[in-house]
Scaffold this active site. Structure first.
Site, short mmCIF file in Angstrom:
data_model
loop_
_atom_site.label_atom_id
_atom_site.label_comp_id
_atom_site.label_asym_id
_atom_site.label_seq_id
_atom_site.Cartn_x
_atom_site.Cartn_y
_atom_site.Cartn_z
N LYS A 57 -45.16 -98.76 87.89
CA LYS A 57 -43.82 -99.05 88.40
C LYS A 57 -42.84 -99.21 87.23
O LYS A 57 -41.72 -98.69 87.26
CB LYS A 57 -43.84 -100.30 89.30
CG LYS A 57 -44.54 -100.03 90.63
CD LYS A 57 -44.98 -101.27 91.38
CE LYS A 57 -45.80 -100.85 92.62
NZ LYS A 57 -46.41 -101.97 93.33
N GLN B 191 -46.56 -108.54 93.12
CA GLN B 191 -47.70 -107.66 93.38
C GLN B 191 -48.78 -108.39 94.18
O GLN B 191 -49.22 -109.47 93.80
CB GLN B 191 -48.27 -107.16 92.03
CG GLN B 191 -49.35 -106.11 92.17
CD GLN B 191 -48.84 -104.80 92.77
OE1 GLN B 191 -47.79 -104.29 92.39
NE2 GLN B 191 -49.59 -104.24 93.71
N ASP C 297 -39.58 -104.68 97.94
CA ASP C 297 -40.82 -104.32 98.62
C ASP C 297 -40.65 -104.43 100.14
O ASP C 297 -41.49 -103.95 100.89
CB ASP C 297 -41.94 -105.28 98.17
CG ASP C 297 -43.12 -104.55 97.58
OD1 ASP C 297 -43.13 -103.31 97.63
OD2 ASP C 297 -44.04 -105.22 97.08
#
Ligand code: NAP
Length: 293
Positions: free
Chosen positions: A54, A98, A121
């Site tokens: 990322k 994450q 996200d």
């Protein structure tokens, strides 16, 4: 019939090129560089590799990134505190925590702290709640589900009125993709580990999204002729001819399904590359939302 292969790699590259062009335009206009902050707790190799990819993607597209890496024994308060700091930092456009985090961390609590304008996200309860409600839209859509829908739309698969079967009901893939299909007027059946008569339900599907993480479980004769098959699964299948001793395959038996389906995504090279491309798009969108603050 042989299915049309939906090429996620080239579609993802197109999105990345578009995002890079927008980022360059922002820079010429003197606007803030989109900036992604990632937070990782622990040393899972897959999580480290995802956040590294990322960060690399941000760099390639002209965006900034920073990774906050905590040891596996970090406590809840430390993780919450970094999220609060990132929320308050005007240089940070998007925050990505994450998952999964170690068991002693309350993930829901951490996710619920993320400012919804920075929730790239799309997993904060408010964004998911908006996705679930009629007539409401979230500020960000979770990246892998958004990638699945984008691939269907790019392939001109008709979603309105279609019978869609979503195999899997996880918070990160199955459930949000089902909500997105519902928003686009598909009739959606969500299947999971307690579902009976799976093959016959899947045989009704004009659109199948498979997201269960079970090696090639969906057989070719479960697929309705002409259906669109989006295979999200990423599974390691033993293969002595490969250096690593395995190759990656999906949840659908590709060689069988390609004979019956109308469209199908390969693994790798289908949904996988779309996830990061959508994250880059969301990070750009976050920067745009914050321009007007
Ligand atoms: P997950 O959280 O483990 O959820 C799996 C889902 O599949 C659950 O809803 C489970 O049902 C259902 N399931 C498991 N075994 C089943 C069976 N035999 N029959 C029917 N349903 C079954 O997985 P996930 O995180 O959603 O990921 C799914 C797959 O997608 C994995 O292979 C993962 O690696 C891959 N993935 C790929 C990307 C990408 O970028 N391409 C991103 C995310 C995930 P219950 O709810 O009843 O337990």
């Amino acid at each position: 019939m042989t299915a049309q292969i939906i090429d996620g790699k080239s579609t993802a590259q197109k999105i990345r090129d578009e995002v890079a062009a927008e980022v360059a335009k922002r820079s010429s206009a003197g606007k803030k560089q989109p900036f992604l902050a990632t937070v990782v707790v622990g040393d899972r190799t897959d999580s480290i590799s995802y956040v590294t990819s990322k960060g690399k993607a941000c760099q390639e597209l002209g965006m900034g990134s920073v990774n906050h890496h905590f040891p596996a024994n970090a406590n809840q308060e430390e993780v919450e505190e970094i999220v609060r700091q990132l929320n308050a930092d005007p240089e940070i456009s998007g925050i990505l925590v994450q998952l999964p985090m170690p068991e002693h961390i309350d993930e829901e609590k951490v996710l619920s702290l993320i400012d919804i304008k920075k929730d790239v996200d799309g997993f904060s309860p408010i964004n998911i709640g908006r996705l679930a409600q009629k007539g409401r839209s979230p500020l960000f859509v979770p990246c892998t589900p958004a990638g699945c829908i984008y691939l269907l739309e790019q392939a001109n698969v008709r979603i309105d009125g279609a019978n869609a079967v979503v195999l899997g009901r996880s918070n990160i893939v199955g459930m949000p993709v089902a909500l997105l299909l519902n928003h686009r007027n598909a009739t959606v059946t969500i299947c999971h580990s307690h579902t009976r008569e799976l093959p016959s339900l899947i045989r009704q599907a004009d659109i199948l999204i498979a997201a269960i993480g079970k090696t090639e479980m969906v057989k070719g004769d479960w697929i309705k002729p002409g259906a669109a098959v989006i295979d999200v699964g990423i599974n390691e299948k033993p293969d002595p001819s490969k250096k690593k001793g395995y190759r990656l395959v999906g949840d659908v038996n590709f060689d069988e399904a390609v004979q019956t389906a109308g469209w199908i995504t390969p693994v790798p090279g289908g949904v996988g590359p779309m996830t990061i491309a959508m994250l880059m798009k969301n990070t750009l969108h976050a920067a745009e939302l914050q321009d007007n603050q």
